[in-house]
Design a protein around this motif. Structure first.
Motif, mmCIF file in Angstrom:
data_model
loop_
_atom_site.group_PDB
_atom_site.id
_atom_site.type_symbol
_atom_site.label_atom_id
_atom_site.label_comp_id
_atom_site.label_asym_id
_atom_site.label_seq_id
_atom_site.Cartn_x
_atom_site.Cartn_y
_atom_site.Cartn_z
ATOM 1 N N VAL A 167 13.940 -17.754 -29.890
ATOM 2 C CA VAL A 167 13.239 -19.031 -29.724
ATOM 3 C C VAL A 167 14.129 -20.098 -29.089
ATOM 4 O O VAL A 167 13.780 -20.677 -28.056
ATOM 5 N N LEU A 168 15.278 -20.386 -29.692
ATOM 6 C CA LEU A 168 16.096 -21.491 -29.184
ATOM 7 C C LEU A 168 16.714 -21.156 -27.823
ATOM 8 O O LEU A 168 16.771 -22.023 -26.941
ATOM 9 N N ARG A 169 17.187 -19.922 -27.654
ATOM 10 C CA ARG A 169 17.694 -19.535 -26.341
ATOM 11 C C ARG A 169 16.573 -19.059 -25.419
ATOM 12 O O ARG A 169 16.819 -18.784 -24.240
ATOM 13 N N GLY A 170 15.376 -18.918 -25.961
ATOM 14 C CA GLY A 170 14.204 -18.601 -25.138
ATOM 15 C C GLY A 170 14.109 -17.180 -24.660
ATOM 16 O O GLY A 170 13.452 -16.899 -23.651
ATOM 17 N N GLU A 171 14.722 -16.231 -25.390
ATOM 18 C CA GLU A 171 14.722 -14.844 -24.933
ATOM 19 C C GLU A 171 13.411 -14.117 -25.237
ATOM 20 O O GLU A 171 13.006 -13.219 -24.495
ATOM 21 N N ASN A 172 12.741 -14.498 -26.339
ATOM 22 C CA ASN A 172 11.440 -13.919 -26.694
ATOM 23 C C ASN A 172 10.586 -15.002 -27.363
ATOM 24 O O ASN A 172 10.274 -14.926 -28.553
ATOM 25 N N PRO A 173 10.171 -16.022 -26.619
ATOM 26 C CA PRO A 173 9.479 -17.159 -27.229
ATOM 27 C C PRO A 173 8.163 -16.800 -27.914
ATOM 28 O O PRO A 173 7.716 -17.532 -28.807
#
Length: 277
Positions: A167-173
């Motif tokens: 979520v925070l790094r946006g890898e699998n939102p």
């Protein structure tokens, strides 16, 4: 005579496990309290000679830390230190504390201390931010649950690591909702309300202002029971930023969150070359 002097008995040069009965959490809290007590001998006994400092506003090494203690002790306004939460993960202790250095104003901080094989404090990282008014849900940066559940720390680390990456790094939102129990989520960030709905509203408001909160890299995730602290680097509104996020996990879901965001100072101002991370 300080508590540390009595605990160290006659030999303050070496820490003997039979003589020295303080836990690492005790040692870390005693060290930060030297800012208030001015006890330079305690600081010297607790710190490794080659102490590595990652707070970029201070010099590195034991002598530099002791010098800071001496300076604060001589200030006309007394420094105050209030530890709120303390955790331990292997050779590291992580603390949530409110400081007021020589009357400069209250700051909320996360500190991480690494201990060497002799039980001395060998390395330190931190993030600090000014204490702010309660957020839209009425929570402060430090209130909330204090109790710790004796659950598997590795499971907590896995959940926190997964959330930070997905979520925070946006890898699998798309996995966002899987980390929460519906909209049940207590938020202590100064500008965000409770629940996923509060988080979504805050991010939407930032987007309208053209402000992006970006996480690029996570350096460590520490865990103790059902609490996990993630240390990450990224940008906020384009400025290099250090993110410290503390999560409380309940029944396998993220239930509560505290954080400190700090803009990373320009390299020309650094008082040591160890880097923020």
């Amino acid at each position: 005579m300080s508590i540390l002097r009595t605990l160290f008995h006659k030999n303050t040069a070496n820490i003997n496990k039979e003589e020295f009965t303080m836990t690492n959490k005790d040692k870390a809290i005693t060290l930060i309290n030297t800012f208030a007590t001015g006890d330079t001998e305690a600081a010297k006994n607790l710190l490794a000679e080659g102490y590595i400092q990652h707070n970029l506003a201070y010099g590195t090494g034991r002598d530099a830390f002791v010098g800071s203690v001496e300076y604060l002790a001589s200030a006309p306004v007394k420094t105050t230190v209030h530890n709120v939460r303390a955790f331990e993960d292997g050779d590291k202790v992580f603390l949530q504390t409110v400081y007021n250095f020589a009357g400069a104003g209250e700051q909320v901080a996360f500190d991480i201390f690494r201990f060497d094989a002799e039980g001395r404090i060998a390395e330190h990282w931190d993030n600090l931010a000014a204490k702010a008014a309660p957020n839209p849900s009425g929570h402060t940066q430090i209130d909330g649950t204090l109790e710790k559940s004796l659950v598997d720390s590795e499971k907590t680390r896995q959940i926190v690591s997964g959330f930070v990456g997905d979520v925070l790094r946006g890898e699998n939102p798309d996995k966002l909702t899987s980390y929460f129990d519906g909209d049940t989520y207590i938020q202590h960030n100064t500008g965000i309300a409770d629940g996923l709905s509060g988080l979504g509203a805050a991010l939407e408001a930032l987007a309208k202002q053209g402000i992006q909160m970006i996480y690029n890299k996570t350096y460590m995730v520490l865990a103790d029971g059902n609490y996990g602290l993630a240390v990450s680097e990224g940008t906020f509104g384009g400025a290099p930023t250090s993110y410290y996020d503390l999560f409380r996990v309940e029944n396998g879901k993220i239930a509560e969150h505290w954080d400190v965001m700090e803009t990373i100072a320009g390299k020309s101002t650094w008082q040591n070359q160890n880097g923020k991370f």
